[in-house]
Design an enzyme around this catalytic site. Structure first.
Site, PDB file in Angstrom:
ATOM      1  CB  VAL A  26      -0.955   0.001   1.216  1.00  0.00           C
ATOM      2  CG1 VAL A  26      -1.748   1.311   1.270  1.00  0.00           C
ATOM      3  CG2 VAL A  26      -1.909  -1.186   1.147  1.00  0.00           C
ATOM      4  N   PRO A  46       9.196  -1.418  10.266  1.00  0.00           N
ATOM      5  CG  PRO A  46       8.254  -3.286  11.293  1.00  0.00           C
ATOM      6  CD  PRO A  46       7.950  -1.868  10.910  1.00  0.00           C
ATOM      7  N   PRO A 171       5.587   0.068 -34.116  1.00  0.00           N
ATOM      8  CG  PRO A 171       5.531  -2.112 -33.297  1.00  0.00           C
ATOM      9  CD  PRO A 171       5.549  -0.681 -32.854  1.00  0.00           C
ATOM     10  CG  ASP A 194       7.657   8.131 -41.847  1.00  0.00           C
ATOM     11  OD1 ASP A 194       8.513   7.724 -41.055  1.00  0.00           O
ATOM     12  OD2 ASP A 194       7.824   9.101 -42.598  1.00  0.00           O
ATOM     13  CE  LYS A 216      12.667   9.667 -46.346  1.00  0.00           C
ATOM     14  NZ  LYS A 216      11.799  10.436 -45.442  1.00  0.00           N
ATOM     15  N   GLY A 247       6.932   5.816 -38.154  1.00  0.00           N
ATOM     16  CA  GLY A 247       6.917   4.437 -37.681  1.00  0.00           C
ATOM     17  C   GLY A 247       8.038   4.209 -36.688  1.00  0.00           C
ATOM     18  N   GLY A 248       7.812   3.292 -35.745  1.00  0.00           N
ATOM     19  CA  GLY A 248       8.857   2.974 -34.770  1.00  0.00           C
ATOM     20  C   GLY A 248       9.161   4.138 -33.857  1.00  0.00           C
ATOM     21  CG  ASP A 249      12.387   6.120 -30.903  1.00  0.00           C
ATOM     22  OD1 ASP A 249      11.805   6.281 -29.822  1.00  0.00           O
ATOM     23  OD2 ASP A 249      13.348   6.837 -31.265  1.00  0.00           O
ATOM     24  CG  MET A 331      15.507   0.258 -43.147  1.00  0.00           C
ATOM     25  SD  MET A 331      16.026   1.996 -43.084  1.00  0.00           S
ATOM     26  CE  MET A 331      17.308   1.913 -41.841  1.00  0.00           C
TER      27      MET A 331
END
Length: 404
Positions: A26, A46, A171, A194, A216, A247-249, A331
């Site tokens: 908690v 304790p 992704p 993208d 692309k 897409g992705g990061d 890729m």
């Protein structure tokens, strides 16, 4: 139905002493928000859970390793009694009452002089709900309010964002975008998207939102990076909030930093929202962990947009080949055979390989192979981009669970 008799208020606890008695789960749930509020937290217990111990080790609070004692409440502005002993919690509450200090009893909320609302954060705003001690009810309403705010079903009158947001969409599965990413997308005036960004999210956009195609296509038509950069700058200078949905990061082979630099040079503020990178997310969804205890202690992500013998390559392939862990190739479909050959300079041809095409989508396909058979197997199964190639012992791990 209980009547909610409490007065809902926000406490400024910055620099003020807060006493928490009890170091179990908690307390573990209550402490993070108290710490984030800037309170000076004294914890009396304790024993504590490992997570609470981590907060102690990080210097986020002071732990008094003992039972509650008379006098502990003195000097506190706020008290949380969350021991497993109701009698002890009653003692804490009584002492707090005698000193006119508000006290939360985590075991019997109505016996305390304060209650903790079901709360959550949305864009710097805290939502709190009280329901007369009906915790499930208050939590359900809290969750509904937050979801409605994030989805735009409840109007948020905060100042609209400005500039550009570089948002990683994950992704491909629209469920894998971050909460912040989806919230900013709902506020966009312009979306520069993208090809690999979650397409379903575009359908949810209001009719007035301008969508700019920044696709692309591998080995085919492609929007130039200069066109994308200029579009971000031009639309932002028109006073519009622009979301660059990727897409992705954005920073994992996504040219996100190039776009940030272009905006910065034009004086455009940029918000960066990381995304689930395909390099790790796609293998995970296909049942391939990129690391596993006793199997792989390293993972390297490599761009395959140029071959191993290309003078433009910045990769030390001889060093990569000597590694024993996991290599993730992105890729790399067109040149998979060349990469396999380069890796076999230091790894056996029998090294397991997993290829995941269109990961996280309904069209996902998984091919299991080895380095010496990779090129032929990919050709036989007509593997096409986008696909992630995972090389190393982890690609040979099997599991019996079903992907949901």
């Amino acid at each position: 139905m209980p009547f909610e008799q409490h007065y809902l208020a926000g406490l400024d606890l910055r620099g003020r002493r807060v006493l928490v008695v009890g170091g179990g789960t908690v307390a573990q749930r209550r402490l993070p928000r108290l710490i984030a509020s800037g309170a000076v937290v004294d914890l009396v217990s304790p024993v504590v859970t490992p997570a609470v111990q981590g907060m102690v080790d990080a210097g986020e609070l002071t732990w008094h390793e003992r039972l509650f004692e008379t006098g502990d409440v003195e000097g506190a502005w706020y008290v949380v009694a969350c021991t497993s002993d109701a009698e002890v919690n009653a003692r804490i509450s009584e002492e707090a009452l005698s000193q006119r200090v508000f006290c939360v009893r985590a075991d019997i909320a109505v016996e305390g002089t304060a209650v903790t609302p079901a709360s959550g954060m949305h864009d710097g705003m805290m939502i709190g709900v009280l329901a007369g001690g009906e915790h499930r009810r208050s939590a359900a309403v809290r969750d509904g309010l937050l979801a409605a705010l994030r989805d735009g079903r409840i109007a948020d009158q905060a100042e609209p964002p400005v500039g550009v947001a570089l948002v990683g969409g994950g992704p491909g599965d629209p469920e894998l975008i971050t909460v912040q990413g989806k919230r900013l997308l709902a506020l966009a005036d312009v979306v520069v998207a993208d090809r690999l960004a979650p397409r379903e999210l575009l359908e949810e956009l209001p009719a007035h939102v301008e969508v700019v195609d920044a696709a692309k296509i591998p080995y085919g038509r492609a929007a130039t990076q200069d066109f994308i950069n200029q579009t971000l700058v031009d639309r932002a200078k028109e006073g519009k909030f622009v979301v660059r949905l990727k897409g992705g990061d954005p920073y994992v082979f996504g040219r996100g930093f190039e776009e940030l630099l272009a905006c910065a040079e034009a004086g455009i503020p940029v918000t960066v929202v990381p995304g689930v990178t395909s390099a790790f997310g796609v293998p995970a969804l296909a049942g391939v962990p990129v690391t596993h205890r006793g199997v792989a202690h390293e993972v390297v992500v490599v761009s395959g947009h140029v071959g191993p013998d290309d003078p433009r390559s910045l990769v030390d392939w001889s060093a990569i080949a000597r590694l024993r862990g996991t290599v993730v190739l992105m890729m790399a479909v067109e040149r998979a055979g060349a990469f396999a050959t380069a890796l076999m300079e230091g790894r056996p041809g029998s090294t397991p390989v997993a290829v995941v095409q269109e990961g996280s989508t309904s069209a996902q396909r998984v091919l299991r192979s080895t380095l010496d058979s990779l090129a032929a197997d990919m050709a036989e199964h007509a593997i096409r981009p986008p696909a992630i190639i995972v090389v190393g012992p982890v690609a040979d791990l099997e599991h019996s669970t079903t992907q949901g």
